[in-house]
Scaffold this motif. Structure first.
Motif, mmCIF file in Angstrom:
data_model
loop_
_atom_site.group_PDB
_atom_site.id
_atom_site.type_symbol
_atom_site.label_atom_id
_atom_site.label_comp_id
_atom_site.label_asym_id
_atom_site.label_seq_id
_atom_site.Cartn_x
_atom_site.Cartn_y
_atom_site.Cartn_z
ATOM 1 N N ALA A 1 0.837 -1.207 -0.133
ATOM 2 C CA ALA A 1 -0.091 0.158 0.126
ATOM 3 C C ALA A 1 0.819 1.305 0.011
ATOM 4 O O ALA A 1 0.465 2.306 -0.631
ATOM 5 N N HIS B 1 2.142 1.648 -3.510
ATOM 6 C CA HIS B 1 1.011 2.164 -4.338
ATOM 7 C C HIS B 1 0.612 3.758 -4.229
ATOM 8 O O HIS B 1 0.631 4.485 -5.001
ATOM 9 N N ASP B 2 0.961 4.196 -2.916
ATOM 10 C CA ASP B 2 0.635 5.759 -2.657
ATOM 11 C C ASP B 2 1.924 6.333 -3.318
ATOM 12 O O ASP B 2 1.395 7.552 -3.964
ATOM 13 N N PRO C 1 -6.697 7.045 -4.483
ATOM 14 C CA PRO C 1 -6.421 6.388 -3.316
ATOM 15 C C PRO C 1 -7.190 7.106 -2.158
ATOM 16 O O PRO C 1 -7.345 8.223 -1.910
#
Length: 73
Positions: free
Chosen positions: A45, A48-49, A72
């Motif tokens: 995660a 991903h950010d 997001p």
């Protein structure tokens, strides 16, 4: 499994692996043992950010899917 453009994760039963950046032209891999999915999810995660901040979604995707579905949280 493709999570985001440039972020694909794999799990071979022993661990989760993904590309966590580049060193020059060489990918830098990250991995977490399969028995620690919480840490894997947290680290994936975070990656991903980073990618989402570098390459925000296209306005067309928001128009088709709604901003909540593609941005997001």
């Amino acid at each position: 499994m493709a999570v985001w453009g440039g972020l694909t994760t794999t799990c071979n039963g022993n661990g989760f692996t993904w590309i966590n950046g580049n060193r020059g032209s060489q990918p830098v891999y990250a991995s977490v043992p399969a028995d620690d999915p919480v840490t894997a999810a947290t680290r994936i995660a975070a990656r991903h950010d980073v990618l989402a901040a570098q390459h925000p979604t296209h306005g067309l995707a928001e128009a088709v899917h709604g901003a909540e579905a593609v941005m997001p949280q």
